[in-house]
Design a protein around this motif. Structure first.
Motif, PDB file in Angstrom:
ATOM      1  N   TYR A  10      -2.815  -6.028  -1.866  1.00 10.61           N
ATOM      2  CA  TYR A  10      -1.549  -5.327  -1.579  1.00 10.61           C
ATOM      3  C   TYR A  10      -0.676  -5.984  -0.491  1.00 10.61           C
ATOM      4  O   TYR A  10      -1.309  -6.505   0.447  1.00 10.61           O
ATOM      5  CB  TYR A  10      -2.106  -3.863  -0.948  1.00 10.61           C
ATOM      6  CG  TYR A  10      -2.792  -3.160  -2.012  1.00 10.61           C
ATOM      7  CD1 TYR A  10      -2.229  -2.330  -2.900  1.00 10.61           C
ATOM      8  CD2 TYR A  10      -4.145  -3.124  -1.629  1.00 10.61           C
ATOM      9  CE1 TYR A  10      -2.971  -1.473  -3.716  1.00 10.61           C
ATOM     10  CE2 TYR A  10      -4.992  -2.239  -2.734  1.00 10.61           C
ATOM     11  CZ  TYR A  10      -4.322  -1.516  -3.602  1.00 10.61           C
ATOM     12  OH  TYR A  10      -5.050  -0.532  -4.259  1.00 10.61           O
ATOM     13  N   ASN A  12       2.069  -5.095   2.590  1.00 13.52           N
ATOM     14  CA  ASN A  12       2.594  -4.016   3.377  1.00 13.52           C
ATOM     15  C   ASN A  12       3.082  -4.657   4.705  1.00 13.52           C
ATOM     16  O   ASN A  12       2.516  -5.125   5.402  1.00 13.52           O
ATOM     17  CB  ASN A  12       1.695  -2.748   3.739  1.00 13.52           C
ATOM     18  CG  ASN A  12       1.583  -1.809   2.643  1.00 13.52           C
ATOM     19  OD1 ASN A  12       2.556  -1.965   1.684  1.00 13.52           O
ATOM     20  ND2 ASN A  12       0.699  -0.755   2.631  1.00 13.52           N
ATOM     21  N   THR A  17      -3.493  -7.603   2.056  1.00 16.00           N
ATOM     22  CA  THR A  17      -4.738  -7.208   2.018  1.00 16.00           C
ATOM     23  C   THR A  17      -5.432  -7.586   0.653  1.00 16.00           C
ATOM     24  O   THR A  17      -4.775  -7.032  -0.313  1.00 16.00           O
ATOM     25  CB  THR A  17      -4.850  -5.767   2.456  1.00 16.00           C
ATOM     26  OG1 THR A  17      -4.097  -5.090   3.597  1.00 16.00           O
ATOM     27  CG2 THR A  17      -6.294  -5.123   2.404  1.00 16.00           C
ATOM     28  N   ALA A  19      -7.827  -6.409  -1.429  1.00 14.56           N
ATOM     29  CA  ALA A  19      -8.653  -5.353  -1.667  1.00 14.56           C
ATOM     30  C   ALA A  19      -9.823  -5.626  -2.658  1.00 14.56           C
ATOM     31  O   ALA A  19     -10.967  -5.061  -2.696  1.00 14.56           O
ATOM     32  CB  ALA A  19      -7.831  -4.333  -2.314  1.00 14.56           C
ATOM     33  N   SER A  39     -16.347   2.602   3.444  1.00 14.34           N
ATOM     34  CA  SER A  39     -14.923   3.043   3.292  1.00 14.34           C
ATOM     35  C   SER A  39     -13.933   1.552   3.485  1.00 14.34           C
ATOM     36  O   SER A  39     -14.172   0.805   4.270  1.00 14.34           O
ATOM     37  CB  SER A  39     -14.502   3.724   4.378  1.00 14.34           C
ATOM     38  OG  SER A  39     -13.047   4.447   4.011  1.00 14.34           O
ATOM     39  N   CYS A  41     -13.901  -0.706   1.028  1.00 15.13           N
ATOM     40  CA  CYS A  41     -14.176  -1.754   0.580  1.00 15.13           C
ATOM     41  C   CYS A  41     -13.734  -2.365  -0.860  1.00 15.13           C
ATOM     42  O   CYS A  41     -14.112  -3.221  -1.496  1.00 15.13           O
ATOM     43  CB  CYS A  41     -15.727  -1.898   0.418  1.00 15.13           C
ATOM     44  SG  CYS A  41     -16.580  -0.519  -0.832  1.00 15.13           S
ATOM     45  N   THR A  45      -9.553   1.222  -5.363  1.00 16.23           N
ATOM     46  CA  THR A  45      -8.777   0.112  -6.087  1.00 16.23           C
ATOM     47  C   THR A  45      -9.438  -0.221  -7.155  1.00 16.23           C
ATOM     48  O   THR A  45      -8.683  -0.318  -8.308  1.00 16.23           O
ATOM     49  CB  THR A  45      -8.679  -1.104  -4.980  1.00 16.23           C
ATOM     50  OG1 THR A  45      -7.984  -0.535  -3.810  1.00 16.23           O
ATOM     51  CG2 THR A  45      -7.781  -2.095  -5.782  1.00 16.23           C
TER      52      THR A  45
END
Ligand code: ADP
Ligand code: ADP
Length: 226
Positions: A10, A12, A17, A19, A39, A41, A45
């Protein structure tokens, strides 16, 4: 399902990131797999990619023998509608529709006849003990009841694959056990299940656990009790 070097990043505000970082695994027809990990990890996604709700940055996803990650959004929507049932944590129930109508919706998309729709919706409502709420709207029932409506809607089409994100997350242990036992029953009838969960009580019902950490698979455990 098979993934080959699956990656998702991603971007931003110019920050990337990663993911999911080169994920390779396969899930056979009829398996019940849990995906666990802290959380952030990459669990949601991964579930969104397997559900064809999102597309990978690179890599491949095979679903029922075909590479689907680059399929058109129309084709992906069709595959979702025909073969995949979703149980998400935030339910995604439609506020303007009653319990009955919410559960009926995927059958309308499949052009099932009204009498058959009624038969199937009635039966699943009975099994999940929400029949007495059939004419209520989502805002008028409890979180646990909303969860059961979401499960009913996901399974009413008898999909080949169920994707579940914390299906017991908002339920007390008795209701949670009921939902898990229903998933086990569906699994025994041949539906494959991929479930994201933080709960060992929930993952104990599956036959394999995939552990994610920082977007990578760290271990896979085969459960010996099933
Ligand atoms: P989990 O479900 O395990 O909590 P996620 O798949 O939600 O993990 O997130 C994995 C990583 O991707 C996290 O670092 C998260 O912040 C990031 N992420 C998820 N969705 C987005 C998004 N839409 N935009 C930017 N970063 C995202
Ligand atoms: P976690 O606690 O594992 O991070 P979330 O609360 O983020 O889980 O789980 C919901 C995830 O599923 C979110 O990433 C959300 O964007 C995604 N999601 C749920 N429903 C849909 C949908 N209909 N379409 C696309 N994404 C969805």
């Amino acid at each position: 399902i098979r993934t080959v070097e699956l990656c998702k990043s991603y971007t931003n505000f110019d920050v990337d990131t990663l993911a999911l970082n080169h994920i390779n695994f396969s899930i056979d027809e009829g398996e019940f797999v849990s995906i666990m990990g802290p959380s952030g990890c990459g669990k949601s996604t991964l579930l969104n990619l397997l559900g064809l709700l999102d597309t990978p940055s690179s890599g491949e996803i095979y679903f029922m023998g075909k590479e689907v990650s680059k399929a058109s959004s129309r084709k992906r929507a069709q595959l979702r509608r025909e073969h995949i049932g979703f149980v998400f944590q935030n339910f995604n129930l439609i506020d303007e529709l009653t319990v009955f109508e919410n559960i009926e919706l995927p059958l309308l998309y499949q052009r099932i006849s009204p009498s058959e729709r009624k038969r199937r919706v009635d039966r699943i409502m009975e099994r999940l003990q929400i029949a007495h709420k059939r004419d209520f709207f989502p805002a008028q029932i409890s979180g646990g009841q909303q969860q059961r409506v979401a499960v009913a809607r996901a399974v009413v089409t008898r999909p080949k694959l169920i994707l579940a994100d914390e299906p017991t997350g908002n339920l007390d242990s008795t209701r949670g056990r009921e939902v898990m036992e229903m998933l086990v029953q569906l699994n025994e009838l041949g539906t494959s299940i991929v479930m994201v969960t933080h709960s060992n009580a929930a993952s104990d019902y599956s036959n394999r656990v995939i552990h994610l950490f920082d977007g990578q698979i760290v271990t896979e455990n085969l459960m010996k009790n099933q």
